[in-house]
Design a protein around this motif. Structure first.
Motif, PDB file in Angstrom:
ATOM      1  N   ARG A  31       0.834  -1.205   0.000  1.00  8.64           N
ATOM      2  CA  ARG A  31       0.000   0.000   0.000  1.00  8.64           C
ATOM      3  C   ARG A  31       0.868   1.254   0.000  1.00  8.64           C
ATOM      4  N   ARG A  32       1.899   1.264   0.819  1.00  4.12           N
ATOM      5  CA  ARG A  32       2.787   2.426   0.892  1.00  4.12           C
ATOM      6  C   ARG A  32       3.522   2.659  -0.424  1.00  4.12           C
ATOM      7  N   LEU A  33       3.902   1.578  -1.086  1.00  5.77           N
ATOM      8  CA  LEU A  33       4.595   1.714  -2.370  1.00  5.77           C
ATOM      9  C   LEU A  33       3.679   2.362  -3.402  1.00  5.77           C
ATOM     10  N   ALA A  34       2.428   1.957  -3.418  1.00  2.00           N
ATOM     11  CA  ALA A  34       1.476   2.559  -4.350  1.00  2.00           C
ATOM     12  C   ALA A  34       1.248   4.030  -4.019  1.00  2.00           C
ATOM     13  N   GLU A  35       1.159   4.345  -2.742  1.00  2.65           N
ATOM     14  CA  GLU A  35       0.957   5.737  -2.340  1.00  2.65           C
ATOM     15  C   GLU A  35       2.141   6.621  -2.737  1.00  2.65           C
ATOM     16  N   ALA A  36       3.334   6.024  -2.793  1.00  2.00           N
ATOM     17  CA  ALA A  36       4.525   6.787  -3.185  1.00  2.00           C
ATOM     18  C   ALA A  36       4.585   7.051  -4.684  1.00  2.00           C
ATOM     19  N   GLY A  37       3.699   6.426  -5.446  1.00  2.00           N
ATOM     20  CA  GLY A  37       3.637   6.697  -6.870  1.00  2.00           C
ATOM     21  C   GLY A  37       4.082   5.575  -7.778  1.00  2.00           C
ATOM     22  N   LEU A  38       4.465   4.436  -7.221  1.00  2.00           N
ATOM     23  CA  LEU A  38       4.850   3.307  -8.062  1.00  2.00           C
ATOM     24  C   LEU A  38       3.610   2.714  -8.719  1.00  2.00           C
ATOM     25  N   THR A  39       3.707   2.389  -9.989  1.00  2.00           N
ATOM     26  CA  THR A  39       2.543   1.906 -10.727  1.00  2.00           C
ATOM     27  C   THR A  39       2.632   0.435 -11.115  1.00  2.00           C
ATOM     28  N   VAL A  40       3.798  -0.183 -10.902  1.00  2.00           N
ATOM     29  CA  VAL A  40       3.956  -1.623 -11.115  1.00  2.00           C
ATOM     30  C   VAL A  40       4.656  -2.182  -9.881  1.00  2.00           C
ATOM     31  N   ILE A  41       3.938  -3.019  -9.130  1.00  2.00           N
ATOM     32  CA  ILE A  41       4.471  -3.545  -7.869  1.00  2.00           C
ATOM     33  C   ILE A  41       4.308  -5.057  -7.880  1.00  2.00           C
ATOM     34  N   GLU A  42       5.413  -5.785  -8.025  1.00  2.00           N
ATOM     35  CA  GLU A  42       5.345  -7.248  -8.008  1.00  2.00           C
ATOM     36  C   GLU A  42       5.074  -7.695  -6.585  1.00  2.00           C
ATOM     37  N   ALA A  43       3.859  -8.193  -6.361  1.00  2.00           N
ATOM     38  CA  ALA A  43       3.359  -8.337  -4.999  1.00  2.00           C
ATOM     39  C   ALA A  43       3.866  -9.577  -4.284  1.00  2.00           C
ATOM     40  N   THR A  44       4.013 -10.697  -5.006  1.00  2.00           N
ATOM     41  CA  THR A  44       4.349 -11.945  -4.321  1.00  2.00           C
ATOM     42  C   THR A  44       4.688 -13.006  -5.356  1.00  2.00           C
ATOM     43  N   SER A  45       4.856 -14.233  -4.880  1.00  2.00           N
ATOM     44  CA  SER A  45       5.213 -15.350  -5.747  1.00  2.00           C
ATOM     45  C   SER A  45       4.443 -16.588  -5.328  1.00  2.00           C
ATOM     46  N   PHE A  46       4.034 -17.382  -6.319  1.00  2.00           N
ATOM     47  CA  PHE A  46       3.365 -18.648  -6.045  1.00  2.00           C
ATOM     48  C   PHE A  46       4.318 -19.825  -6.179  1.00  2.00           C
ATOM     49  N   VAL A  47       5.551 -19.634  -5.737  1.00  2.00           N
ATOM     50  CA  VAL A  47       6.509 -20.717  -5.602  1.00  2.00           C
ATOM     51  C   VAL A  47       6.095 -21.573  -4.407  1.00  2.00           C
ATOM     52  N   HIS A  48       6.406 -22.861  -4.441  1.00  2.00           N
ATOM     53  CA  HIS A  48       6.024 -23.741  -3.344  1.00  2.00           C
ATOM     54  C   HIS A  48       6.597 -23.220  -2.026  1.00  2.00           C
ATOM     55  N   PRO A  49       5.780 -23.161  -0.965  1.00  2.00           N
ATOM     56  CA  PRO A  49       6.246 -22.622   0.326  1.00  2.00           C
ATOM     57  C   PRO A  49       7.472 -23.324   0.889  1.00  2.00           C
ATOM     58  N   LYS A  50       7.695 -24.577   0.507  1.00  2.00           N
ATOM     59  CA  LYS A  50       8.880 -25.296   0.978  1.00  2.00           C
ATOM     60  C   LYS A  50      10.150 -24.604   0.517  1.00  2.00           C
ATOM     61  N   TRP A  51      10.104 -24.027  -0.698  1.00  2.76           N
ATOM     62  CA  TRP A  51      11.307 -23.428  -1.263  1.00  2.76           C
ATOM     63  C   TRP A  51      11.451 -21.957  -0.900  1.00  2.76           C
ATOM     64  N   VAL A  52      10.328 -21.257  -0.787  1.00  3.97           N
ATOM     65  CA  VAL A  52      10.379 -19.834  -0.417  1.00  3.97           C
ATOM     66  C   VAL A  52       9.340 -19.587   0.675  1.00  3.97           C
ATOM     67  N   PRO A  53       9.657 -19.973   1.916  1.00  3.96           N
ATOM     68  CA  PRO A  53       8.669 -19.838   3.001  1.00  3.96           C
ATOM     69  C   PRO A  53       8.280 -18.389   3.285  1.00  3.96           C
ATOM     70  N   GLN A  54       9.150 -17.451   2.913  1.00  2.00           N
ATOM     71  CA  GLN A  54       8.853 -16.032   3.164  1.00  2.00           C
ATOM     72  C   GLN A  54       7.595 -15.569   2.436  1.00  2.00           C
ATOM     73  N   LEU A  55       7.231 -16.274   1.350  1.00  2.07           N
ATOM     74  CA  LEU A  55       6.076 -15.869   0.547  1.00  2.07           C
ATOM     75  C   LEU A  55       4.970 -16.924   0.559  1.00  2.07           C
ATOM     76  N   ALA A  56       4.925 -17.713   1.617  1.00  3.50           N
ATOM     77  CA  ALA A  56       3.928 -18.781   1.708  1.00  3.50           C
ATOM     78  C   ALA A  56       2.508 -18.249   1.803  1.00  3.50           C
TER      79      ALA A  56
END
Length: 302
Positions: A31-56
């Motif tokens: 939300r803060r990134l959008a408010e700062a004026g960024l118009t393309v924000i890669e929000a997350t990843s659908f990689v298996h949580p086992k490999w990237v638990p930070q984005l589970a």
């Protein structure tokens, strides 16, 4: 001239942080990134949580976001199962509109990151792109290890062009060229862009994604801009790296990029001080200072 900043902090940034932030904090970050004026924000990843638990919590994050008008929120998908999960998610009432796939120019990284060969990665990506396009999604492709690979050494520009052309040929709208371990220099950038032009790929189809391992990210970006590149990947606060390439350090900091672009009179629509305030807030949550020089300088004013 206008440059589009493709913000990768919530995905490429957070995936390599030791701390796993609550989903509410990630939503606030976006939300803060959008408010700062960024118009393309890669929000997350659908990689298996086992490999990237930070984005589970990808599905939960998307369900809780309130899209800002005029802002796109791409998500990374590694394969058809990742696409299935993305298509199931609701981003407000609009659904997921943009996805990205992540390919490799080298065999070593393809095996470690995708459990595939360079050749077989296209078999995996083809149905993902075909189905995404059929569902009205825009598809971006990343190609990693564009200049060198920690296991194989220097990578020939022609090899990157071959992989990149095949990814674009699947139907991807844009190709992001990644200096995954941050060893590239302006000379390398010139040579790679020359090779793409010689291979019949217009520079308007390309974006650049530099890591700052050797302090070359801004110089490399300026070189690309002077050649006509108008899409640059960056990560607020310079967070991130690559979990499968341990020699990779942080991404080009969005604040450092915006400061340079502002000084060149190039339009971005981004408020650098607002971004710096967000980076200071995030750095406190991550428990370490931001590596961005601009954030460090503006911290005295915020």
């Amino acid at each position: 001239m206008k440059v589009t900043i493709y913000e990768v902090g919530p995905r490429d940034g957070l995936q390599n942080e030791a701390a796993i932030l609550p989903v509410e904090v990630k939503a606030e970050f976006v939300r803060r990134l959008a408010e700062a004026g960024l118009t393309v924000i890669e929000a997350t990843s659908f990689v298996h949580p086992k490999w990237v638990p930070q984005l589970a919590d990808a599905a939960e994050l998307l369900a809780g976001l309130s899209p800002a008008p005029g802002v796109r929120y791409p998500v990374l998908v590694p394969n058809e199962r990742g696409l299935d999960r993305a298509l199931e998610c609701a981003l407000g009432t609009g659904g997921v509109t943009d996805i990205a796939i992540f390919g490799s120019a080298t065999e070593s990284f393809a095996r470690r990151n995708l459990n595939r060969t360079v050749e077989s990665q296209f078999d995996m990506f083809a149905p993902v792109v075909e189905r995404a396009l059929a569902n009205g999604l825009r598809v971006r492709a990343y190609v990693s290890m564009c200049f060198a690979d920690p296991w194989e050494g220097p990578v020939a520009p022609e090899r990157v062009v071959e992989v990149g052309r095949r990814l674009l040929g699947l139907g991807c709208a844009e190709l992001s060229l990644g200096d995954t371990i941050g060893v590239g220099t302006p000379g390398h950038v010139e040579a790679l862009l020359d090779a793409f032009e010689a291979g019949g790929v217009g520079l308007d189809r390309l974006a650049v994604h530099f890591h700052d391992t050797y302090g070359q990210a801004l110089a490399n970006t300026l070189t690309a801009l002077r050649r006509g590149i108008t899409v640059v990947d960056a990560s607020t606060g310079g967070i991130g790296g690559c979990p499968y390439a341990k020699s990779a350090t942080g991404n080009l900091a969005t604040e450092d990029l915006v400061w340079m672009l502002d000084g060149l009179g190039i339009e971005t629509g981004v408020d650098v001080r607002s971004l710096a305030a967000t980076s200071l807030w995030l750095a406190d949550l991550l428990g370490r200072p931001s590596p961005s020089r601009v954030v460090q300088a503006l911290a005295k004013e915020i």
